[in-house]
Design a protein around this motif. Structure first.
Motif, PDB file in Angstrom:
ATOM      1  N   ASP A 345       0.840  -1.200   0.000  1.00  0.00           N
ATOM      2  CA  ASP A 345       0.000   0.000   0.000  1.00  0.00           C
ATOM      3  C   ASP A 345       0.874   1.249   0.000  1.00  0.00           C
ATOM      4  O   ASP A 345       2.006   1.262  -0.504  1.00  0.00           O
ATOM      5  N   ASP A 346       0.380   2.310   0.572  1.00  0.00           N
ATOM      6  CA  ASP A 346       1.030   3.628   0.607  1.00  0.00           C
ATOM      7  C   ASP A 346       2.444   3.529   1.204  1.00  0.00           C
ATOM      8  O   ASP A 346       2.718   2.640   2.007  1.00  0.00           O
ATOM      9  N   TRP A 390      -0.175   0.156  -4.534  1.00  0.00           N
ATOM     10  CA  TRP A 390      -1.075   1.294  -4.290  1.00  0.00           C
ATOM     11  C   TRP A 390      -0.538   2.549  -4.990  1.00  0.00           C
ATOM     12  O   TRP A 390       0.662   2.816  -4.947  1.00  0.00           O
ATOM     13  N   ARG A 422      -5.674  16.321   4.066  1.00  0.00           N
ATOM     14  CA  ARG A 422      -4.654  15.271   4.232  1.00  0.00           C
ATOM     15  C   ARG A 422      -3.332  15.752   3.595  1.00  0.00           C
ATOM     16  O   ARG A 422      -2.637  15.002   2.947  1.00  0.00           O
ATOM     17  N   LYS A 455      -4.111  -0.583  -6.851  1.00  0.00           N
ATOM     18  CA  LYS A 455      -5.152   0.031  -6.013  1.00  0.00           C
ATOM     19  C   LYS A 455      -5.051   1.527  -6.276  1.00  0.00           C
ATOM     20  O   LYS A 455      -4.057   2.168  -5.908  1.00  0.00           O
ATOM     21  N   ASP A 457      -6.157   5.089  -5.553  1.00  0.00           N
ATOM     22  CA  ASP A 457      -6.796   5.813  -4.450  1.00  0.00           C
ATOM     23  C   ASP A 457      -7.057   7.269  -4.824  1.00  0.00           C
ATOM     24  O   ASP A 457      -6.501   7.789  -5.803  1.00  0.00           O
ATOM     25  N   ASN A 459      -7.749  10.490  -2.172  1.00  0.00           N
ATOM     26  CA  ASN A 459      -8.010  10.683  -0.755  1.00  0.00           C
ATOM     27  C   ASN A 459      -8.526  12.040  -0.310  1.00  0.00           C
ATOM     28  O   ASN A 459      -8.532  12.318   0.886  1.00  0.00           O
ATOM     29  N   CYS A 505     -10.527   3.080  -5.074  1.00  0.00           N
ATOM     30  CA  CYS A 505     -10.546   3.433  -3.656  1.00  0.00           C
ATOM     31  C   CYS A 505     -10.598   4.950  -3.583  1.00  0.00           C
ATOM     32  O   CYS A 505     -10.013   5.648  -4.412  1.00  0.00           O
ATOM     33  N   GLY A 508     -11.415   4.758   1.181  1.00  0.00           N
ATOM     34  CA  GLY A 508     -12.472   3.776   1.411  1.00  0.00           C
ATOM     35  C   GLY A 508     -13.446   3.831   0.252  1.00  0.00           C
ATOM     36  O   GLY A 508     -13.044   3.905  -0.909  1.00  0.00           O
ATOM     37  N   ASP A 527     -12.737   2.219   4.629  1.00  0.00           N
ATOM     38  CA  ASP A 527     -11.567   2.112   5.502  1.00  0.00           C
ATOM     39  C   ASP A 527     -11.955   1.483   6.833  1.00  0.00           C
ATOM     40  O   ASP A 527     -11.094   1.135   7.640  1.00  0.00           O
TER      41      ASP A 527
HETATM   42  C1  GLA Z   1      -6.761   5.579   2.061  1.00  0.00           C
HETATM   43  C2  GLA Z   1      -7.196   4.173   1.728  1.00  0.00           C
HETATM   44  C3  GLA Z   1      -6.501   3.202   2.653  1.00  0.00           C
HETATM   45  C4  GLA Z   1      -5.018   3.346   2.493  1.00  0.00           C
HETATM   46  C5  GLA Z   1      -4.594   4.784   2.775  1.00  0.00           C
HETATM   47  C6  GLA Z   1      -3.136   5.000   2.433  1.00  0.00           C
HETATM   48  O1  GLA Z   1      -7.233   5.956   3.303  1.00  0.00           O
HETATM   49  O2  GLA Z   1      -8.589   4.049   1.806  1.00  0.00           O
HETATM   50  O3  GLA Z   1      -6.906   1.874   2.361  1.00  0.00           O
HETATM   51  O4  GLA Z   1      -4.653   2.960   1.196  1.00  0.00           O
HETATM   52  O5  GLA Z   1      -5.345   5.696   1.991  1.00  0.00           O
HETATM   53  O6  GLA Z   1      -2.714   6.277   2.697  1.00  0.00           O
END
Ligand code: GLA
Length: 708
Positions: A345-346, A390, A422, A455, A457, A459, A505, A508, A527
């Motif tokens: 992920d991140d 991600w 964020r 994935k 995202d 955010n 994503c 979430g 999330d």
């Molecule tokens: C969002 C995604 C999480 C994760 C974070 C990473 O909140 O929904 O699943 O990937 O970012 O920063």
């Protein structure tokens, strides 16, 4: 014949398996809605387009009787229009009349096109109706064309309006929520006035989802008339349900007109997103099953094929603290458990040690991965798993090389601060060079590394949606251009890398809709990974979207969403109702937990086609009591999976009898945990007694056909 035209009365009827949708041209050449309900194969049974054109004293002709298929703002039309436009000479009144029609088959589905035109100006409006007979659904969208030379300003262009039979006491079901609480079901009586469901945030949003259902106040999961719809759009959207004292109820939807305008030059066209609509007599469950089948068959990408793999995602285990070593250690545990896809992920790129820096710099961080991503990918492959990554391509941190180089690439107003959320800003995907940059960056990442899954995202929502290089009018196009840009980049990536699957994503479930599902294989539902909270989020999600797309993780107690301390089996049962993933810190799991998880992953693999491809029945809702029961039945009814979860036990109450649905009445089934072989009739009629004791207890029951 799925699309029938009555030339004499100038009306069309679209015939699904169990429904008819009909429309016609009235004496003044206007297109009116006629009918949407149970099948009426006999054309003579349909009302004439003028039949309900009675005049009400004190009401204009466009008033209570006029159910226009695609209402434009003009004359004495006061309700929500689909179209509002200004012509070059300043006239702001649109009068649409019937022009032409055509029916043909597109990609195997019958499609009707009705062309309207303005009475005076060179504005053409083509209404598209695509019929999905088996699912009893109609996809509607609209294309506007400026057939003249001078530009036309569009101020509101919705996709379609749906009309319900005249009546009162309707009930609206919709999905609303927030971060860590998406897609919760809300149900309310429709009273005169207008209820607007919408997003003004730039994404689909956590707060509302572009789906509606209307019933006559008496539908249940299994019975009753329901009219429903969903928009295929991932940006600002609007669904307006407008009801009046005459009993008219119209539901209009499309890309949101808020802060929208579109400058349509001569020769140009503007296409709206699709607004899917349907009708069923089989309650909310019937509605969902039709929507699920439609998404599986007609929306989701066909490549890569097969069931969604069981994935592991390391976010909640390591957050930003990723390294080759740490990820490799997790990968070993995941592989032992039978996981098929390992996702980092991140935190793997740029100066990304927390959420304040690095977004935009999609180069692997050399301190965390001194040998590049390649070494980890190889390790993951050698463990028998595919590799996923991600990204959050539409965003930058202010503290990033990309932003330092291109501060003008983000949405902004020249005289206003750039509000961060964020710690990040949104890239302007209306700009060609930004789209090009995103495509080539991701194309390179996927070409240089053996990656099977992304994935994607997003955010934060938009703020200060300015595009200073564009004229003031055109700046309002960004809401739509952003989504078109996103879809364009995704489409190009999928074409260039057909073996790669994508997850949508947005912090979430902030981008879950039929539009993004045309280009992504699954959605990160929320999330919130608490296994009990999830039951409500997943129930709402399942109203509109299929289990195959609903990504669920088995996570650890605690964590950032303060998960309850639930038994591992409960956590699994909650997550097995969709596409299964594991999100816990496996390095802290005991050997017993790892062994149990391995058994449950294996079990899931054995049943996942029933869950991912089968028909879903919501038997007991977490909204109604202490028990949640959800069932999945294979299309051929030979297998079924029943999940029953309890929260909490009170007064030593037993679990109420659970009544499975959708089985073959005459078939015999073996039921796991029970000695007897039982008929489908008995299972559905007498039900199943389930013993569950204690808080957060759960079970999974498998029903297998053994004879008839
Ligand atoms: C969002 C995604 C999480 C994760 C974070 C990473 O909140 O929904 O699943 O990937 O970012 O920063």
């Amino acid at each position: 014949m799925p699309v029938v035209f009555d030339e004499e009365r100038r009306l069309w009827s679209l015939q699904g398996q169990a429904t008819t949708y009909a429309l016609g041209v009235d004496g003044e050449a206007r297109l009116r809605h006629l009918y949407h309900g149970p099948t009426l194969p006999r054309l003579e049974d349909l009302p004439a387009p003028d039949a309900d054109n009675a005049r009400f004293p004190f009401e204009p002709p466009e008033g209570p009787a006029a159910r226009y298929e695609y209402p434009a703002w003009g004359g004495m039309f006061y309700r929500e229009p689909c179209l509002k436009a200004t012509f070059p000479d300043g006239v702001r009144d649109v009068r649409l009349v019937f022009d032409d029609h055509a029916a043909r088959t597109e990609d195997g589905a019958p499609q009707l096109t009705i062309s309207l035109r303005d009475l005076h100006y060179p504005l053409l409006v083509r209404l598209y109706y695509r019929l999905f007979e088996e699912e009893d659904l109609v996809e509607r969208w609209t294309v506007l064309e400026n057939a003249g030379r001078a530009p036309i300003e569009l101020e509101q262009v919705l996709s379609a309006t749906w009309h319900l039979p005249r009546g009162h006491g309707y009930r609206l079901t919709h999905l609303a929520g927030k971060w860590v609480g998406e897609t919760l079901i809300h149900r309310e009586v429709v009273t005169p006035g207008k209820k607007v469901l919408e997003s003004r945030r730039g994404n689909t949003s956590h707060h509302a989802n572009p789906f509606f259902a209307v019933d006559k106040g008496n539908a249940t999961e299994e019975w009753g008339e329901v009219w429903f719809g969903a928009l295929a759009w991932s940006g600002n959207w609007k669904i307006a349900a407008e009801h009046d004292a005459h009993g008219l109820l119209q539901i209009s939807g499309g890309a949101n007109d808020f802060d929208f305008s579109w400058h349509l030059e001569g020769g140009e066209t503007f296409e709206t997103p699709a607004f899917l609509g349907g009708y069923t007599r089989e309650g909310f469950g019937g509605m969902s099953r039709n929507l699920h089948r439609y998404a599986r068959k007609h929306v989701l990408p066909k490549e890569p094929p097969g069931p969604r793999p069981v994935l592991y995602n390391s976010w909640e285990a390591t957050y930003f603290d990723v390294s080759e070593e740490g990820q490799a250690a997790l990968a070993e545990k995941a592989a032992q458990m039978g996981v098929e896809l390992f996702v980092v992920d991140d935190g793997w790129f740029g100066a990304r040690n927390d959420d304040t820096a690095g977004l935009g710099d999609w180069r692997v961080n050399p301190e965390k991965f001194p040998r590049g991503l390649g070494a980890l990918i190889q390790k993951v492959h050698s463990l028998g798993m595919a590799f996923g990554l991600w990204v959050e391509p539409e965003m930058v941190n202010r503290d990033s090389d990309l932003y330092r180089k291109h501060p003008d690439w983000v949405y902004h107003f020249l005289t206003r601060p750039r509000t961060e959320s964020r710690n990040q800003l949104v890239l302007n995907l209306a700009k060609e060079e930004v789209k090009e940059h995103l495509f080539s960056m991701l194309d390179r990442l996927l070409s240089e590394n053996d990656i099977s899954f992304i994935k994607w995202d997003m955010n934060r929502p938009f703020s200060e949606p300015g595009w200073p290089e564009a004229s003031a009018g055109r700046q309002r196009e960004v809401w739509v251009r952003h989504v078109q840009g996103l879809y364009g980049v995704l489409r190009r990536l999928r074409e260039a890398h057909p073996g790669v699957a994508f997850e949508s994503c947005s912090g979430g479930g902030g981008r879950a809709d039929l539009g993004i599902m045309r280009l992504t294989d699954q959605v990160w539902t929320s999330d919130n990974t608490d296994p009990f909270d999830r039951l409500s989020i997943q129930e709402g999600y399942s109203m509109a979207y299929p289990a195959r797309t609903m990504m669920c993780w088995v996570a650890d107690p605690g964590q950032w969403t303060e998960n309850r301390r639930a038994p591992l089996s409960y956590r699994f049962h909650s997550a097995m109702m969709g596409s299964l993933g594991i999100g816990g810190n496996l390095l802290e799991w005991s050997d017993e937990e790892l062994a149990e998880a391995r058994r449950l992953v294996e079990r899931y693999m054995g049943i996942r086609t029933v869950i991912q491809e089968g028909n879903q029945y919501r038997l007991l809702s977490p909204r109604d009591g202490d028990i949640t029961a959800v069932q999945y039945v294979a299309e051929d009814r030979s297998r079924s999976i029943l999940f029953v979860l309890r929260h909490p036990t009170r007064f030593q109450d037993p679990v109420p009898t659970v009544y499975p649905r959708g089985l073959a009445e005459g078939s015999l089934y073996r039921v796991t945990g029970m000695e007897d072989i039982r008929s489908g009739r008995s299972l559905m009629g007498w039900g199943v007694e389930v013993l569950l004791e204690g808080d957060l207890a759960s079970t999974m029951i498998e029903l297998t056909e053994v004879g008839g």
